[in-house]
Design an enzyme around this catalytic site. Structure first.
Site: not given
Ligand code: NAD
Ligand code: UGA
Length: 467
Positions: A15, A220, A224, A227, A276-277, A279, A338
């Site tokens: 966000g 989506k 993941n 990957l 995420c991966f 999950k 990570f």
């Molecule tokens: P996060 O835990 O960092 O942030 C989520 C936030 O939402 C928290 O700060 C929490 O307090 C807030 N929240 C929860 N319920 C709420 C409510 N009812 N009202 C207001 N705030 C509320 O999570 P994130 O890593 O940002 O991931 C969010 C989503 O995006 C997940 O579904 C995740 O799978 C997806 N996603 C994450 C990544 C990543 O790299 N972290 C990448 C792509 C997609």
């Molecule tokens: C991953 C995806 O790359 C994003 O596209 C996606 O949006 C995100 O998940 C999500 O849905 O949360 P992220 O987990 O932030 O992003 O990071 P990555 O670069 O994908 O790495 C994931 C894990 O794989 C790390 O632990 C990294 O070290 C490992 N990795 C990655 C390897 O071990 N080898 C590789 O060649 C690449």
């Protein structure tokens, strides 16, 4: 319809950076990011940009440009929703820990809570955008909740879109500013156009893909899963290389030059971490069984099983190389995040590897440039030790402020995160501080093997059959 006010619920890793980039690229749109977590919002509002709650290269500059102009962070959730014509839901969707589907299904309680708050607070026509990663058909649940809130008299209307986020941590700003694609799923072309118009400020039209809702939600999870599957595939070959004398980096180069395979995501390592991966694959596994596809479920589940095995395998081989016991031995852990360039430790391979070694009675000294000790304590479920009885058989850990401190008196160094700093260590100087015979276990293959060997250290590198 042109969007003037956006509200994003959830000020987390997705966000915060996503909205900061939208606000930066669309100065005419007011963007408010809301969260229930006051401490997180306070950190986003901190005048010192080095103290934002998320560490991402380049994020401070983007927030610095937009905050106070058309980007704000607040805990006034309902007021921001009432004001907005587009509401993003970007809250956490972790794996359920109990009840039906525990260990696999996504826990949608936060998403549902958002839908109910939007249903209560929204005014006029509101486009609700799923930004969180969600099980296929969640949009139907959100629609159902929103529609149930509108009785006959109610003039309010809703439209639901899916717009999953593909950013990776550590490169979030680059990924947001120059995405491979933006995906918008929906069944209402006016709303899709309105969201596409936002992205069109900086993303070329041909990279804005439109699909139906279910394809978008499933894409989506599939991205993941694919990957992560590559990482499990290369890690399985790494183990094969170690057994057979091949080198996984040579194999990766050889197969990666085939344009059908491609060179990316072929780095063998300690297994994938991140929030995420695992999950998302487990969610796919759960849904596959739900739709009566057990073979599909088993196929994807094996990607996670291989990943877990790789982490236990590394811990096990450390014990084996150190004469079958690490009880009371000092082990320097380099890297806890990570991956490099993030302070995120969710599902970090270091957690499982450290836990296995603690179970064996090791004394760990952990260094990470961005992860704080209280986070390590939460992840390891154990407080750092104030004093250590080497022969007690009980594993302990402490944080080190520098690599030099971490290796002092250590029997082994484990490199678990590929921080740039670990690529250029002076192994000669570090070796002088270690207890001999001393080992380096380079699970990321980032350190210079020639230097390590020249320093008189024994070396194991992931996927190196000649090591
Ligand atoms: P996060 O835990 O960092 O942030 C989520 C936030 O939402 C928290 O700060 C929490 O307090 C807030 N929240 C929860 N319920 C709420 C409510 N009812 N009202 C207001 N705030 C509320 O999570 P994130 O890593 O940002 O991931 C969010 C989503 O995006 C997940 O579904 C995740 O799978 C997806 N996603 C994450 C990544 C990543 O790299 N972290 C990448 C792509 C997609
Ligand atoms: C991953 C995806 O790359 C994003 O596209 C996606 O949006 C995100 O998940 C999500 O849905 O949360 P992220 O987990 O932030 O992003 O990071 P990555 O670069 O994908 O790495 C994931 C894990 O794989 C790390 O632990 C990294 O070290 C490992 N990795 C990655 C390897 O071990 N080898 C590789 O060649 C690449």
């Amino acid at each position: 319809m042109t969007i003037q006010r956006i509200c994003c619920i959830g000020a987390g890793y997705v966000g915060g950076p996503t909205m900061a980039v939208i606000a930066d690229r669309c100065p005419q749109v007011q963007v408010t990011v809301v969260d229930l977590n006051q401490a997180r919002i306070d950190a986003w509002n901190d005048p010192d940009l080095s103290r934002l709650p998320v560490y991402e290269p380049g994020l401070d500059a983007v927030v610095g440009r937009a905050r106070g102009r058309n980007l704000s962070f607040s805990t006034a959730v309902e007021a921001a929703i009432a004001d907005a014509d587009m509401v993003f839901i970007s809250v956490n969707t972790p794996t359920k820990t109990k009840g039906l589907g525990a260990g696999q299904a996504s826990d949608l309680r936060w998403v549902e809570a958002c839908a109910r708050t939007v249903a209560k607070a929204a005014q006029g026509h509101t486009i609700v955008v799923e930004k969180s990663t969600l099980p296929v058909r969640t949009a139907a649940v959100i629609k159902n909740i929103l529609e149930a809130a509108c009785d006959g008299e109610d003039q309010r209307t809703f439209s639901v879109l899916s717009n999953p986020e593909f950013l990776a941590e550590g490169t979030a700003i680059r990924d947001l500013e120059a995405p491979d694609r933006v995906l918008i799923g929906g069944d209402d072309s006016g709303s899709i156009d309105a969201l596409a118009e936002i992205y069109a400020h900086w993303v070329p039209q041909q990279q804005i893909l439109r699909t139906n809702l279910w394809s978008s939600e499933l894409s989506k999870l599939t991205a993941n899963a694919f990957l992560a599957q590559r990482i499990s595939s290369i890690n399985s070959i790494a183990a094969f290389c170690e057994a057979s004398g091949a080198d996984v980096r040579e194999v990766a180069r050889a197969i990666g030059t085939d344009s059908r395979i491609g060179p990316k995501f072929l780095n063998a390592g300690p297994g994938f971490g991140g929030s995420c991966f695992q999950k998302d694959i487990l969610n796919l596994v759960y849904l596959s069984r739900h739709f009566g596809l057990p073979e599909v479920a088993d196929y994807w589940e094996s990607v996670v099983a291989l990943n877990t095995w790789q982490q236990h395998r590394i811990a096990r081989l450390v014990v084996q190389k150190l004469f079958g016991t690490v009880t009371g031995k000092r082990l320097a852990i380099l890297g806890f995040a990570f991956k490099a360039d993030t302070n995120d430790t969710r599902e970090a391979p270091a957690i499982r590897i450290c836990q296995d070694l603690l179970e064996e009675g090791a004394q760990l000294v952990i260094h990470d440039p961005k992860v704080k000790a209280d986070q390590m304590a939460r992840d390891l479920n154990q407080e750092p030790a104030s004093q250590v009885d080497r022969l007690s058989g009980i594993g302990s850990w402490a944080e080190a402020g520098s690599v030099e401190d971490a290796v002092m008196g250590a029997d082994a160094v484990l490199v678990l995160t590929e921080w740039q700093h670990y690529r250029n260590l002076n192994w000669q100087a570090l070796a002088a501080r270690m207890r001999k015979p001393a080992w380096v276990f380079d699970a990321r293959a980032v350190a210079d093997p020639a230097q390590i060997k020249a320093a008189g250290l024994c070396l194991w590198r992931v996927g190196d059959g000649e090591g």
